[in-house]
Design a protein around this motif. Structure first.
Motif, mmCIF file in Angstrom:
data_model
loop_
_atom_site.group_PDB
_atom_site.id
_atom_site.type_symbol
_atom_site.label_atom_id
_atom_site.label_comp_id
_atom_site.label_asym_id
_atom_site.label_seq_id
_atom_site.Cartn_x
_atom_site.Cartn_y
_atom_site.Cartn_z
ATOM 1 N N ASN A 87 -1.255 -6.614 -4.095
ATOM 2 C CA ASN A 87 -1.370 -6.563 -2.637
ATOM 3 C C ASN A 87 -1.905 -7.900 -2.127
ATOM 4 O O ASN A 87 -2.867 -8.451 -2.683
ATOM 5 C CB ASN A 87 -2.311 -5.440 -2.210
ATOM 6 N N HIS A 117 0.809 -1.227 0.000
ATOM 7 C CA HIS A 117 0.000 0.000 0.000
ATOM 8 C C HIS A 117 0.842 1.277 0.000
ATOM 9 O O HIS A 117 0.322 2.346 0.293
ATOM 10 C CB HIS A 117 -0.964 0.032 1.191
ATOM 11 N N GLN A 131 -9.087 -2.109 -5.311
ATOM 12 C CA GLN A 131 -7.905 -2.339 -4.478
ATOM 13 C C GLN A 131 -8.278 -3.002 -3.158
ATOM 14 O O GLN A 131 -7.578 -3.893 -2.683
ATOM 15 C CB GLN A 131 -7.192 -1.012 -4.208
ATOM 16 N N ASN A 132 -9.371 -2.566 -2.561
ATOM 17 C CA ASN A 132 -9.775 -3.091 -1.252
ATOM 18 C C ASN A 132 -11.087 -3.854 -1.395
ATOM 19 O O ASN A 132 -12.144 -3.256 -1.610
ATOM 20 C CB ASN A 132 -9.933 -1.945 -0.248
#
Length: 440
Positions: A374, A8, A301-302
């Motif tokens: 990630n 991140h 992304q999340n």
């Protein structure tokens, strides 16, 4: 001791972490899947490797000298040596098995012939009967029989050597896209030069909000209220947009004219807070508004627990054939389908892989991924990069991992930069404080 310290973080922050750790004079232990980060710091690497030995997979821990690329080269040499030894042992075992089978066949033929001769022999011919008994003795208990026993022992030893050789556990690198193809359109997305306001889903044409208009042919800018022409604003459309979008209401990401084609492979890079997510949002809104619709696979992304529950429900609802195809693709991304089917919620990394494989069923023409590496281990990153490189359509990836972007076949880069860094303002502002600009 640091666990994934570069997750991140953007490139600039990554560089500052590396610089700080280089100045540290004590012992450093880092858990990381960031190849560039490891190469910059490590003096030796500890590999957790999956081995295949005696019919099962086990985890082995091995220490190798050097940074990642040096240690990985050593690991690859070991893997190739093991594969060569296994191939040679299997070849020898097969050769000895063939020799044993041939001798067994020859013995059977000899026994059949002897039986036939004995059946036709005159029972009162004692000399012939004694000669037949001698032949049987020599073929089973004499030198021929001893040779057969030696061959059988060598064969068994070769099989034991084959079973004992340690090789790398199987990793999959097949095609997960299930006959995907690129769009037949010449252009998937088009954005005019302008400013994307933070929090907005639209592009404001350069000069519109500040009351200035720029003539594309002459470069003259005109005040909408007074009609006064003020002369060419700058040398380029990007700089013109930047010069005219000066008031606080226009704080956002300034972009040049953008076009995305059916085979483009775009890496969106830049520091955190410079507008990458803002640009992704506007690109997705244009894709969804297209007529007819453009099949798109987008993974944020999340991810959330709700995303995981929905993905597992979708997987369970598939037909047996479709579920098998999804799980096969999932395995090719260095994931364990059995673990997924055992129940429970997938980890963030597992969920990303599952969403990608479920989305592949919809035959997307464009894939957009935001920081896809990630929560992924190194082998999973490599498998994902291979999969993206093989995708025939358009790929847009937001990432700070340059090695991953290179391996994924990304050839075009769009960089979001703080406007202060571009125009020489020493205020130090970035993000929504001073606006940002997209450089191609």
């Amino acid at each position: 001791m640091l666990d994934e310290p570069t997750n991140h973080v953007d490139e600039a922050t990554n560089g500052r972490i590396v610089a700080a750790l280089r100045d540290f004079t004590g012992i450093g232990i880092v858990v990381s899947h960031d190849v560039g980060f490891i190469d910059a710091l490590a003096e030796r690497c500890v590999f957790f490797e999956r081995d295949h030995v005696r019919g099962r997979n086990v985890t082995a821990v091995r220490t190798r000298p050097g940074n990642y690329r040096q240690a990985a080269a050593s690991a690859e040499h070991d893997r190739r040596s093991s594969d060569a030894a296994l191939h040679q042992a299997r070849h020898e075992a097969a050769r000895l098995e063939a020799v044993t089978a041939r001798r067994r066949h020859e013995a059977a033929l000899a026994s059949t012939r002897a039986h036939a001769v004995g059946a036709a022999m005159n029972r009162k011919d004692h000399d012939a009967r004694n000669l037949l008994k001698l032949h049987k003795s020599l073929s089973t208990d004499g030198s021929a029989g001893a040779a057969s026993a030696r061959i059988a022992a060598q064969r068994d030893a070769a099989k034991r050597r084959t079973a004992s050789i340690v090789t790398a556990a199987k990793r999959y690198d097949g095609d997960i896209w299930m006959d995907a193809e690129a769009s037949h359109r010449t252009e998937l997305i088009h954005l005019d030069a302008g400013v994307i306001r933070y929090g907005s889903d639209s592009v404001v044409a350069a000069g519109a909000a500040s009351g200035m208009a720029t003539d594309a042919a002459t470069g003259m800018t005109t005040d909408a209220a007074t009609g006064v022409a003020t002369g060419p604003a700058s040398d380029s459309p990007v700089d013109a947009a930047m010069d005219t979008a000066v008031d606080a209401a226009m704080m956002g990401l300034t972009i040049p004219e953008l076009s995305v084609g059916p085979h483009d492979r775009i890496g969106l890079i830049g520091d955190n807070g410079t507008g990458k997510s803002t640009l992704c949002r506007i690109l997705l809104s244009r894709l969804r508004a297209a007529q007819p619709a453009i099949p798109t696979l987008s993974i944020a992304q999340n991810t959330t627990d709700a995303n995981a529950r929905e993905a597992m429900r979708e997987l369970a609802s598939l037909s047996a054939a479709d579920r098998s195809a999804v799980l096969s693709a999932y395995a090719q991304l260095n994931a364990d389908p059995d673990r997924l089917l055992a129940g429970g919620s997938p980890s963030p990394g597992e969920l990303r892989k599952l969403l990608l494989c479920l989305g592949a069923r919809r035959h997307p023409h464009l894939i957009m991924l935001d920081e896809p590496t990630n929560h992924l281990d190194l082998h999973s990153r490599q498998a994902l990069a291979r999969a993206l490189a093989a995708f025939p359509g358009t790929v847009i990836v937001v990432s700070h991992d340059r090695a991953f972007l290179r391996d994924a076949g990304i050839s075009t880069f769009w960089r979001c930069e703080p406007r202060a860094a571009v125009i020489g303002d020493d205020s130090g502002g970035s993000g929504s404080g001073s606006g940002t600009i997209l450089r191609l």
